[in-house]
Scaffold this active site. Sequence first.
Site, short mmCIF file in Angstrom:
data_model
loop_
_atom_site.label_atom_id
_atom_site.label_comp_id
_atom_site.label_asym_id
_atom_site.label_seq_id
_atom_site.Cartn_x
_atom_site.Cartn_y
_atom_site.Cartn_z
N ALA A 196 0.82 -1.22 0.00
CA ALA A 196 0.00 0.00 0.00
C ALA A 196 0.85 1.26 0.00
O ALA A 196 0.32 2.37 0.06
CB ALA A 196 -0.93 0.01 1.22
N HIS A 249 23.57 0.18 -2.61
CA HIS A 249 22.56 1.15 -3.05
C HIS A 249 22.50 2.24 -1.98
O HIS A 249 21.67 2.21 -1.07
CB HIS A 249 21.19 0.49 -3.22
CG HIS A 249 20.09 1.49 -3.40
ND1 HIS A 249 19.93 2.23 -4.54
CD2 HIS A 249 19.13 1.92 -2.55
CE1 HIS A 249 18.91 3.06 -4.38
NE2 HIS A 249 18.41 2.90 -3.19
N ASP A 264 19.34 3.08 -10.10
CA ASP A 264 20.61 3.83 -10.20
C ASP A 264 21.22 3.67 -11.60
O ASP A 264 21.72 4.62 -12.18
CB ASP A 264 21.59 3.34 -9.13
CG ASP A 264 20.95 3.34 -7.75
OD1 ASP A 264 20.55 4.41 -7.29
OD2 ASP A 264 20.84 2.26 -7.14
N VAL A 303 13.89 -4.27 -2.16
CA VAL A 303 13.87 -2.86 -2.57
C VAL A 303 13.95 -1.96 -1.34
O VAL A 303 14.60 -0.92 -1.34
CB VAL A 303 12.58 -2.57 -3.37
CG1 VAL A 303 12.51 -1.10 -3.79
CG2 VAL A 303 12.49 -3.48 -4.59
#
Length: 328
Positions: A13, A187, A159, A129
């Site tokens: 959500a 990351h 990226d 993620v």
Amino acid sequence: MNPPITVSITGAAGQIGYALLFRIASGAMFGPDQPVNLRLIEIEPGMKALQGVIMELDDCAFPLLNDIVATSDLDEGFKGANWALLVGSVPRKAGMERADLLNINGQIFTGQGKAIAANAADDVRVLVVGNPCNTNALIAMNNAEGVPNDRFFAMTRLDENRAKSQLAAKAGVHNRDVSNMCIWGNHSATQYPDFTNAKINGQPVSEVITDSGWLQGEFISTVQQRGAAIIAARGASSAASAANGVVDTVRSLTTPTAAGDWTSVAVCSDGSYGIDAGLIASMPIRVDAEGRWDIVPGVELDEFSRAKVDASVQELRDEREAVVSLLG
Ligand SMILES: NC(=O)c1ccc[n+]([C@@H]2O[C@H](COP(=O)([O-])OP(=O)(O)OC[C@H]3O[C@@H](n4cnc5c(N)ncnc54)[C@H](O)[C@@H]3O)[C@@H](O)[C@H]2O)c1
């Protein structure tokens, strides 16, 4: 029609979820002949908003969307998952140290790793993620007993896409003319977008863009700081482009890589390129016709690149150290 693929998504959500679910359901991730089951996982406070998102999914009448389950129970959420997209995580709040963030999220990814091992399909693949995504993936991998390490990935494709777009704009070419762009390491703001091995229309980038000061300076910092620049401009963090990165990552891991090219995704290192075995680090990856991936060998790292990669890998070591008690 193929039998449906089951995709579990945490944080369904949230902002990225809102941009991602519709693209999966439309066929953008697995193609126009592949039905999907969505298992949407949220924490209790997110369940009401999730019901609203499901109403919108229903209203799209997607031909490929076979079934939707909404749950905050991890066993139910990861049941039969062929892909687990771990998007949900707790954002860093004012006054929170990075170590606190690592620990709070560490608890989440411990439980999710265990639930994936207990409930997912035998061929499950996991893409993390939610940030800090490399270390969250490390924790999930180390807690998912019986799931091979080569099934765990953390996302650096956004990226890579950002880097390609910057190079294309500078050279006055199209994004599709840029290849062999690798993001190395974490990351985070230490990531290294490697322009030294990237190509524009098959030519080394440094022969097309001769402004080496720009490549070594502004280019790298623009890619590293792009997330912050989007927040400053939009008042919210990147979501549609992040969701697009998820779609691209899964497509790249499920379709053969163009000959000679590679893609960026963080995987469990086997010690290649001096990156400690067992760390989840971004490297150049290619996928063969049978769908197997490997780390592209023989990419040359000059002195400049080596120092950048080493700095990012050191940050990954430090993050691992901070969560070592969660690694089983
Ligand atoms: N790797 C990348 O390139 C990249 C890019 C952009 C964003 N991100 C990260 O992705 C994450 C999600 O971003 P967003 O913008 O969608 O955030 P968001 O805050 O809008 O949504 C996160 C959602 O996750 C849910 N959630 C929190 N803990 C959960 C748990 N334990 N289980 C299930 N759901 C949970 C929340 O309720 C919320 O709905 C963030 O960590 C962000 O930093 C990563």
